[in-house]
Motif scaffolding. Structure first.
Motif, PDB file in Angstrom:
ATOM      1  N   ALA A  78       8.784  48.048  45.101  1.00  0.00           N
ATOM      2  CA  ALA A  78      10.188  47.661  44.807  1.00  0.00           C
ATOM      3  C   ALA A  78      11.098  48.559  45.833  1.00  0.00           C
ATOM      4  CB  ALA A  78      10.742  48.082  43.374  1.00  0.00           C
ATOM      5  N   THR A  79      10.866  49.710  46.146  1.00  0.00           N
ATOM      6  CA  THR A  79      11.827  50.584  47.018  1.00  0.00           C
ATOM      7  C   THR A  79      11.428  49.951  48.268  1.00  0.00           C
ATOM      8  OG1 THR A  79      11.221  52.612  45.768  1.00  0.00           O
ATOM      9  CG2 THR A  79      12.025  52.888  47.983  1.00  0.00           C
ATOM     10  N   ILE A  80      10.488  49.456  48.897  1.00  0.00           N
ATOM     11  CA  ILE A  80      10.604  49.097  50.389  1.00  0.00           C
ATOM     12  C   ILE A  80      11.408  47.696  50.156  1.00  0.00           C
ATOM     13  CG2 ILE A  80       8.876  47.884  51.754  1.00  0.00           C
ATOM     14  CD1 ILE A  80       6.886  50.289  50.859  1.00  0.00           C
ATOM     15  N   PHE A  81      11.044  46.718  49.175  1.00  0.00           N
ATOM     16  CA  PHE A  81      11.928  45.512  49.146  1.00  0.00           C
ATOM     17  C   PHE A  81      13.489  45.844  49.346  1.00  0.00           C
ATOM     18  CE2 PHE A  81      13.420  41.870  46.718  1.00  0.00           C
ATOM     19  CZ  PHE A  81      13.023  41.059  47.209  1.00  0.00           C
ATOM     20  N   VAL A  82      14.043  46.814  48.466  1.00  0.00           N
ATOM     21  CA  VAL A  82      15.135  46.888  48.363  1.00  0.00           C
ATOM     22  C   VAL A  82      15.705  47.314  49.708  1.00  0.00           C
ATOM     23  CG1 VAL A  82      17.106  48.264  47.219  1.00  0.00           C
ATOM     24  CG2 VAL A  82      15.499  47.010  45.714  1.00  0.00           C
ATOM     25  N   ALA A  83      14.912  48.408  50.118  1.00  0.00           N
ATOM     26  CA  ALA A  83      15.448  49.033  51.431  1.00  0.00           C
ATOM     27  C   ALA A  83      15.245  48.026  52.686  1.00  0.00           C
ATOM     28  CB  ALA A  83      14.418  50.091  51.981  1.00  0.00           C
ATOM     29  N   GLU A  84      14.153  46.808  52.745  1.00  0.00           N
ATOM     30  CA  GLU A  84      14.321  45.954  53.767  1.00  0.00           C
ATOM     31  C   GLU A  84      15.599  44.984  53.570  1.00  0.00           C
ATOM     32  OE1 GLU A  84      11.753  42.236  55.096  1.00  0.00           O
ATOM     33  OE2 GLU A  84      10.963  43.382  53.506  1.00  0.00           O
ATOM     34  N   TRP A  85      16.045  44.633  52.104  1.00  0.00           N
ATOM     35  CA  TRP A  85      17.198  43.835  52.014  1.00  0.00           C
ATOM     36  C   TRP A  85      18.513  44.594  52.384  1.00  0.00           C
ATOM     37  CZ3 TRP A  85      18.311  38.926  51.528  1.00  0.00           C
ATOM     38  CH2 TRP A  85      17.269  38.081  51.308  1.00  0.00           C
ATOM     39  N   LEU A  86      18.806  45.839  52.162  1.00  0.00           N
ATOM     40  CA  LEU A  86      19.714  46.716  52.423  1.00  0.00           C
ATOM     41  C   LEU A  86      20.047  46.667  53.925  1.00  0.00           C
ATOM     42  CD1 LEU A  86      19.714  49.342  49.827  1.00  0.00           C
ATOM     43  CD2 LEU A  86      21.285  47.607  50.187  1.00  0.00           C
ATOM     44  N   LEU A  87      18.716  46.742  54.738  1.00  0.00           N
ATOM     45  CA  LEU A  87      18.700  46.897  56.153  1.00  0.00           C
ATOM     46  C   LEU A  87      19.125  45.466  56.834  1.00  0.00           C
ATOM     47  CD1 LEU A  87      17.998  48.504  58.797  1.00  0.00           C
ATOM     48  CD2 LEU A  87      16.062  47.238  58.663  1.00  0.00           C
ATOM     49  N   LEU A  88      18.597  44.404  56.152  1.00  0.00           N
ATOM     50  CA  LEU A  88      19.302  43.033  56.546  1.00  0.00           C
ATOM     51  C   LEU A  88      20.517  42.780  56.313  1.00  0.00           C
ATOM     52  CD1 LEU A  88      16.185  41.010  55.484  1.00  0.00           C
ATOM     53  CD2 LEU A  88      16.888  41.382  57.934  1.00  0.00           C
ATOM     54  N   LEU A  89      21.039  43.271  55.355  1.00  0.00           N
ATOM     55  CA  LEU A  89      22.604  43.168  54.843  1.00  0.00           C
ATOM     56  C   LEU A  89      23.262  43.813  55.683  1.00  0.00           C
ATOM     57  CD1 LEU A  89      22.643  43.044  50.997  1.00  0.00           C
ATOM     58  CD2 LEU A  89      23.106  41.202  52.497  1.00  0.00           C
ATOM     59  N   LEU A  90      23.100  45.090  56.241  1.00  0.00           N
ATOM     60  CA  LEU A  90      23.703  45.748  57.231  1.00  0.00           C
ATOM     61  C   LEU A  90      23.714  45.143  58.627  1.00  0.00           C
ATOM     62  CD1 LEU A  90      24.972  48.723  57.943  1.00  0.00           C
ATOM     63  CD2 LEU A  90      22.576  49.315  58.601  1.00  0.00           C
ATOM     64  N   LEU A  91      22.519  44.558  59.066  1.00  0.00           N
ATOM     65  CA  LEU A  91      22.581  44.049  60.364  1.00  0.00           C
ATOM     66  C   LEU A  91      23.222  42.604  60.593  1.00  0.00           C
ATOM     67  CD1 LEU A  91      18.812  45.073  61.307  1.00  0.00           C
ATOM     68  CD2 LEU A  91      21.141  46.205  61.924  1.00  0.00           C
ATOM     69  N   LEU A  92      23.322  41.965  59.207  1.00  0.00           N
ATOM     70  CA  LEU A  92      23.986  40.530  59.649  1.00  0.00           C
ATOM     71  C   LEU A  92      25.235  40.487  60.300  1.00  0.00           C
ATOM     72  CD1 LEU A  92      23.484  37.755  58.548  1.00  0.00           C
ATOM     73  CD2 LEU A  92      24.488  38.164  56.534  1.00  0.00           C
ATOM     74  N   PRO A  93      26.201  41.236  59.814  1.00  0.00           N
ATOM     75  CA  PRO A  93      27.461  41.184  60.392  1.00  0.00           C
ATOM     76  C   PRO A  93      27.346  41.655  61.977  1.00  0.00           C
ATOM     77  CG  PRO A  93      27.611  42.864  58.605  1.00  0.00           C
ATOM     78  CD  PRO A  93      26.258  42.380  58.464  1.00  0.00           C
ATOM     79  N   ILE A  94      26.531  42.645  62.156  1.00  0.00           N
ATOM     80  CA  ILE A  94      26.438  43.228  63.603  1.00  0.00           C
ATOM     81  C   ILE A  94      25.998  41.830  64.525  1.00  0.00           C
ATOM     82  CG2 ILE A  94      25.162  44.711  65.102  1.00  0.00           C
ATOM     83  CD1 ILE A  94      25.387  46.628  62.765  1.00  0.00           C
TER      84      ILE A  94
ATOM     85  N   VAL B 272      28.495  39.103  65.094  1.00  0.00           N
ATOM     86  CA  VAL B 272      29.508  39.490  65.923  1.00  0.00           C
ATOM     87  C   VAL B 272      28.928  39.500  67.151  1.00  0.00           C
ATOM     88  CG1 VAL B 272      30.751  41.539  66.651  1.00  0.00           C
ATOM     89  CG2 VAL B 272      30.985  40.927  64.181  1.00  0.00           C
ATOM     90  N   LEU B 273      27.821  39.864  67.626  1.00  0.00           N
ATOM     91  CA  LEU B 273      27.032  39.849  68.720  1.00  0.00           C
ATOM     92  C   LEU B 273      26.937  38.398  69.302  1.00  0.00           C
ATOM     93  CD1 LEU B 273      24.350  42.572  68.831  1.00  0.00           C
ATOM     94  CD2 LEU B 273      26.559  42.473  70.083  1.00  0.00           C
ATOM     95  N   ARG B 274      26.420  37.464  68.449  1.00  0.00           N
ATOM     96  CA  ARG B 274      26.303  36.046  68.568  1.00  0.00           C
ATOM     97  C   ARG B 274      27.673  35.395  68.978  1.00  0.00           C
ATOM     98  NH1 ARG B 274      21.413  33.706  68.383  1.00  0.00           N
ATOM     99  NH2 ARG B 274      19.896  34.678  67.276  1.00  0.00           N
ATOM    100  N   VAL B 275      28.641  35.527  68.299  1.00  0.00           N
ATOM    101  CA  VAL B 275      29.776  35.046  68.436  1.00  0.00           C
ATOM    102  C   VAL B 275      30.614  35.464  69.516  1.00  0.00           C
ATOM    103  CG1 VAL B 275      32.216  34.485  67.256  1.00  0.00           C
ATOM    104  CG2 VAL B 275      29.896  34.247  65.950  1.00  0.00           C
TER     105      VAL B 275
END
Length: 122
Positions: free
Chosen positions: A48-64, A67-70
């Motif tokens: 569960a900890t690994i799953f939550v950490a992965e989702w938080l990392l994806l949510l952190l990287l999504l806006p970045i 912005v890079l693509r656009v």
């Protein structure tokens, strides 16, 4: 036999015999709880900890990444697959160009049965 055999420590009054489940002492019960925690609960907490950490990392990287693509012209990949398993793809810079390529691909599939605007990758 002329006498009736009775097991020791069992209630012969017709009730349920009192057999301990985990051992003769409370220490056995505590050991069973510890083993259960190590075998079942600890791996579940780790997963569960690994799953939550992965989702938080994806949510952190999504806006970045967005912005890079656009903002900096990183290409979008338009992909189409046929029922036969052939894969077509093309990279396009910008949302408008990708939207136009998707519309062109859709019209190609409706008209010719395959996306002629995209290159075959297999």
């Amino acid at each position: 036999m002329p006498w009736r055999w009775r097991p020791r420590g069992a209630d012969v009054g017709g009730g349920v015999p009192d057999f301990p489940i985990t051992g003769d002492e409370p220490i056995g019960f505590l050991i069973a709880i510890g083993v259960f925690a190590v075998i079942v609960v600890l791996p579940a907490i780790i997963v569960a900890t690994i799953f939550v950490a992965e989702w938080l990392l994806l949510l952190l990287l999504l806006p970045i990444v967005t912005v890079l693509r656009v903002g900096f012209g990183m290409p979008w990949t338009v992909v189409a697959r046929t029922r036969g398993g052939v894969r077509y793809s093309e990279q396009v810079v910008g949302w408008r160009q990708s939207r136009a390529l998707i519309k062109l691909t859709r019209s190609d599939v409706e008209e010719y049965g395959e996306p002629r605007a995209l290159s075959s990758v297999m």
